[in-house]
Every structure is written in structure tokens, then in C-alpha cells.
Design a protein around this motif. Structure first.
Motif, PDB file in Angstrom:
ATOM      1  N   UNK A 105       0.836  -1.196   0.000  1.00  9.46           N
ATOM      2  CA  UNK A 105       0.000   0.000   0.000  1.00  9.46           C
ATOM      3  C   UNK A 105       0.876   1.253   0.000  1.00  9.46           C
ATOM      4  N   UNK A 106       0.549   2.183  -0.886  1.00 14.25           N
ATOM      5  CA  UNK A 106       1.267   3.459  -0.949  1.00 14.25           C
ATOM      6  C   UNK A 106       0.341   4.533  -0.400  1.00 14.25           C
ATOM      7  N   UNK A 176       0.722  -2.875  -6.213  1.00 15.53           N
ATOM      8  CA  UNK A 176       0.570  -1.853  -5.182  1.00 15.53           C
ATOM      9  C   UNK A 176      -0.897  -1.496  -5.014  1.00 15.53           C
ATOM     10  N   UNK A 177      -1.208  -1.026  -3.824  1.00 13.21           N
ATOM     11  CA  UNK A 177      -2.537  -0.496  -3.533  1.00 13.21           C
ATOM     12  C   UNK A 177      -2.405   0.990  -3.250  1.00 13.21           C
ATOM     13  N   UNK A 178      -3.077   1.818  -4.040  1.00 11.57           N
ATOM     14  CA  UNK A 178      -3.106   3.254  -3.812  1.00 11.57           C
ATOM     15  C   UNK A 178      -4.114   3.529  -2.694  1.00 11.57           C
ATOM     16  N   UNK A 179      -3.657   4.199  -1.640  1.00 10.54           N
ATOM     17  CA  UNK A 179      -4.501   4.417  -0.465  1.00 10.54           C
ATOM     18  C   UNK A 179      -5.306   5.713  -0.640  1.00 10.54           C
ATOM     19  N   UNK A 180      -6.593   5.539  -0.961  1.00 18.60           N
ATOM     20  CA  UNK A 180      -7.478   6.689  -1.114  1.00 18.60           C
ATOM     21  C   UNK A 180      -8.492   6.794   0.003  1.00 18.60           C
ATOM     22  N   UNK A 181      -8.177   6.193   1.164  1.00 21.51           N
ATOM     23  CA  UNK A 181      -9.154   6.060   2.246  1.00 21.51           C
ATOM     24  C   UNK A 181      -8.642   6.660   3.555  1.00 21.51           C
ATOM     25  N   UNK A 182      -9.495   6.580   4.577  1.00 19.68           N
ATOM     26  CA  UNK A 182      -9.135   6.811   5.980  1.00 19.68           C
ATOM     27  C   UNK A 182      -8.548   8.181   6.300  1.00 19.68           C
ATOM     28  N   UNK A 183      -8.888   9.169   5.510  1.00 16.85           N
ATOM     29  CA  UNK A 183      -8.543  10.543   5.851  1.00 16.85           C
ATOM     30  C   UNK A 183      -7.159  10.995   5.475  1.00 16.85           C
ATOM     31  N   UNK A 224       1.768  -1.038 -14.893  1.00 12.96           N
ATOM     32  CA  UNK A 224       0.711  -1.843 -15.506  1.00 12.96           C
ATOM     33  C   UNK A 224      -0.537  -1.835 -14.647  1.00 12.96           C
ATOM     34  N   UNK A 225      -1.707  -1.609 -15.234  1.00 14.99           N
ATOM     35  CA  UNK A 225      -2.945  -1.487 -14.449  1.00 14.99           C
ATOM     36  C   UNK A 225      -3.314  -2.750 -13.684  1.00 14.99           C
ATOM     37  N   UNK A 226      -2.926  -3.922 -14.216  1.00 15.86           N
ATOM     38  CA  UNK A 226      -3.279  -5.170 -13.541  1.00 15.86           C
ATOM     39  C   UNK A 226      -2.473  -5.388 -12.266  1.00 15.86           C
ATOM     40  N   UNK A 227      -1.563  -4.472 -11.965  1.00 11.61           N
ATOM     41  CA  UNK A 227      -0.789  -4.526 -10.726  1.00 11.61           C
ATOM     42  C   UNK A 227      -1.202  -3.433  -9.743  1.00 11.61           C
ATOM     43  N   UNK A 228      -2.326  -2.779 -10.014  1.00  9.86           N
ATOM     44  CA  UNK A 228      -2.720  -1.617  -9.213  1.00  9.86           C
ATOM     45  C   UNK A 228      -4.113  -1.797  -8.628  1.00  9.86           C
ATOM     46  N   UNK A 263      -6.350  -3.958 -10.939  1.00 14.14           N
ATOM     47  CA  UNK A 263      -6.383  -5.273 -10.282  1.00 14.14           C
ATOM     48  C   UNK A 263      -7.614  -5.405  -9.408  1.00 14.14           C
ATOM     49  N   UNK A 264      -7.939  -4.344  -8.667  1.00 13.27           N
ATOM     50  CA  UNK A 264      -9.093  -4.422  -7.773  1.00 13.27           C
ATOM     51  C   UNK A 264      -9.465  -3.053  -7.232  1.00 13.27           C
ATOM     52  N   UNK A 265     -10.658  -2.995  -6.672  1.00  3.57           N
ATOM     53  CA  UNK A 265     -11.135  -1.890  -5.847  1.00  3.57           C
ATOM     54  C   UNK A 265     -11.362  -2.462  -4.456  1.00  3.57           C
ATOM     55  N   UNK A 266     -10.881  -1.770  -3.436  1.00  6.67           N
ATOM     56  CA  UNK A 266     -10.916  -2.265  -2.056  1.00  6.67           C
ATOM     57  C   UNK A 266     -11.737  -1.294  -1.213  1.00  6.67           C
TER      58      UNK A 266
END
Length: 371
Positions: A105-106, A176-183, A224-228, A263-266
């Protein structure tokens, strides 16, 4: 073995892009403040993650893409060669344990930071301070007024996220997971009370989404989008966030990114009974990871299995669990067999060192002790 475990989809393999997950249980990213002072992952962390390597997927804890994005002491980074080397030993330890694929997670803290932690004044979409104290090496301190990001700051930060993603891949992570949450910073751009900008990165829902979309696109182009993956927390008010227009903003965000091949939405604090969850599931064409809302002060007796099953029934593909994995290195086997779960020792979560970190007993140890 509990017969119902044999028929549960939680324990069936799942194809995530080019990766095969052994089960549908995801270890959620959890800051544990066990990194070195400079943000480098440590051998202790390698042990911790290797212990939990039977998860279907591990999303390693939040790592900052630059120095100013640092939140708290002893949190991890991914913007130096030392950070890459530190994380590489963690990934290799998990692989040696025969373990799960790993995403990193970034996270950029934005206004959730302090000069005593980073040496820099925090930056944010608007100069509105966090309405709380920040933990520093010398104890809690009042949050400072962040510096409003210029357009050049925005461009540089987007580039830092892309560079951090490349470093994560260099360290051996599968994505990687882009952290768009938790303030944190991306969430601060999304929320109307923390984003008072009047330029193209503020105002309307589309304007407030723009920074998040551009970060995700830059990271996807880099590796690559499949890694994000992207993590969101609709309606979550942690760290002083106003989620009043979540029912409008998040379906639009999901729709904007739906054709990007991610790759996914979390979704954090996912509620299968909330119409918003159903709307996002309908809009999002790919893998959906759902993190159920569980009690903050204890782990349910079933380890969160019932909540996980409800989310699968509601349309989630994978289930992310936090504290259950924190306290149970062998959580998958416990849920599979209906074995009792370890409780969390809250007072040791962030204090550093091995206690409350790598000393939670696994089932064989409990059996040997007569538990």
C-alpha cells in the motif's frame, strides 16, 4: 474439521489477474510502527509477514512515496534505495514460507503528519489542519496548519506515487494499492471539508476526484494497471473527514476508473446492507475486495467469518481482514476449522518490538500448551 468450512467460498482459489490466490482471505494493510527511524522495513517485520503467509493475498502496510507524506514515527517508506532493500527482505521471507502474493500500500498522509516526524511542514489540498493531535517521538502534539499544495506540488506528488510503485515492484511486490481512504491525502482531496480549492482539483465532485484519478492513472502507466488496486472508504469520517456526498462521489469515482483494467477496488468498512455497496458492486466490473466493519476493541468469536460470508454473498470477490490477522498468524486455518481465535492485545499494537507483534501463538503451539 467443521463441515461448513468445506463448502465455503472463502477457502476456494481465486484468479487475480495473472496471480492465483490460494483462498479469498486478504490480510489488510495495518500500520504497526515497527520500521526503522528512516522508514526502512526491518527483519522483525519480515518475521511478522512470513508468519501470516497463508493469506490468499497480503497487502503490506502503508508506505509513503516521499518524505513529506510521512505520518507517524517508525512508519514505512518506499522512496529510497534503503526502503527497497528493506521491503525486499520482507517479500523474500514470505516467499520462502511458501506464502501469498503481496501488494504494497502506498499512502501519503497529507495533513496527517507533523514536522517532528518528517522534518517538513505537511501539505494538503487546502490549509485546514487536522482537528486532532499527532503522535510524535516526544508524544502527542497539536496538528500544524498544512501548506496548500500548488499545481507543481500536485504534479510532483503524482510522479512520486508512480516512482514509489516502480520501487515496490523492484522490491519484489506483485503490485501496489493506492490508499485513497481513511482521511489521508487522497481522501482529503475527495472530501468537501478538506478540499476548498477553486481550481481544477476542487469544487465539483469531478474536480475533487481528479487528483485520485491522476494518481491511479500514473501508477498504472508506471507498472501496468493489472498490478494496481485502489482503496476507498465511503462515508468514513476518520481523521476529520466529511463524507456527506459519498453516495454521489464514490459511484462516480468507480465509474470513472471502471475501464482502466485495475487489479481491484478495495472498500473499507464495507456494509452489505447499504445501497451504496450494491451500487459500487454493480458499477465496478473487476475484482472487489471488501473489508467488513468489525468491533474495534475485540475480534468476534468466529474471527470475522460470518461478516466475511455475508460480503461474499453480497457480491464481494475477496475479503480483507485486519485485526483477526494481526492476532492470528494462522487465521486461515482457524476460520477453516472453526478453531478459537486469539484476542488482540491493544496496548502493544504500536509500541514497537516483538511483543504483541510476532508472539501471537499459532494452533500447534496452543495445542502443545494444552489449550
Amino acid at each position: 474439521m467443521n463441515e461448513t468450512a468445506l463448502t465455503s467460498d472463502l477457502f476456494t482459489p481465486y484468479r487475480l489477474g495473472s496471480l492465483t490466490l490460494e483462498n479469498r482471505l486478504v490480510m489488510a494493510p495495518m500500520t504497526r510502527t515497527r520500521a526503522a527511524d528512516d522508514g526502512t522495513a526491518t527483519p522483525l517485520m519480515a518475521t511478522y509477514y512470513a508468519q501470516r503467509s497463508t493469506a490468499g493475498l497480503i497487502v503490506a502496510e502503508a508506505s509513503t512515496p516521499n518524505a513529506v507524506g510521512k505520518t507517524y514515527p517508525n512508519t514505512t517508506g518506499i522512496h529510497t534505495d534503503a526502503h527497497v532493500a528493506g521491503w525486499r527482505q520482507v517479500v523474500e521471507a514470505v516467499k520462502s514460507a511458501g506464502g501469498a502474493p503481496m501488494f504494497l500500500q502506498i499512502q501519503h498522509g497529507g495533513r496527517v503528519g507533523h514536522p517532528d516526524n518528517s522534518g517538513l511542514t505537511p501539505v494538503a489540498p487546502s490549509p485546514i489542519p487536522l482537528p486532532d493531535t499527532i503522535h510524535t517521538p516526544t508524544g502527542p502534539k497539536e496538528a500544524v496548519v498544512p501548506r496548500e499544495m500548488t499545481l507543481e506540488d500536485i504534479r510532483t506528488t503524482i510522479g512520486d506515487f508512480a516512482a514509489a510503485a516502480r520501487r515496490a515492484i523492484d522490491a519484489g511486490f506483485d503490485g501496489v494499492e493506492v490508499h485513497g481512504a481513511n482521511g489521508y491525502l487522497l481522501h482529503q482531496f475527495l472530501a468537501p471539508n478538506t478540499n476548498r480549492r477553486t481550481d481544477d482539483y476542487g469544487g465539483s465532485v469531478a474536480g475533487r476526484m481528479r487528483f485520485v484519478v491522476e494518481v491511479v492513472e500514473a501508477v498504472a502507466q508506471a507498472i501496468g494497471p493489472d498490478r494496481v488496486g485502489l482503496r476507498i472508504s465511503p462515508g468514513n469520517t476518520v481523521n476529520g473527514i466529511d463524507g456527506a456526498d459519498a453516495d454521489v462521489l464514490y459511484p462516480q469515482l468507480a465509474g470513472t476508473l471502471a475501464d482502466h483494467g485495475l487489479a481491484y477496488l478495495h472498500i473499507v468498512f464495507a456494509d452489505p446492507g447499504r445501497p451504496l455497496f450494491e451500487r459500487i458492486r454493480t458499477i465496478w466490473p473487476g475484482t472487489l475486495i471488501a473489508n467488513p466493519t468489525l468491533p474495534q476493541d475485540q475480534i468476534p468469536a468466529d474471527g470475522g467469518k460470518n461478516a466475511a460470508e455475508k460480503l461474499l454473498t453480497a457480491g464481494a470477490d475477496l475479503i480483507a481482514l485486519g485485526r483477526p490477522f494481526l492476532a492470528n498468524p494462522d487465521l486461515v486455518e482457524r476460520l477453516r476449522t472453526g478453531a478459537p481465535v486469539n484476542p488482540v492485545r491493544d496496548g502493544l499494537m504500536y509500541q514497537g518490538g516483538p511483543d504483541g507483534y510476532i508472539d501471537y501463538p499459532a494452533l500447534p503451539a496452543l495445542t502443545a500448551a494444552g489449550a
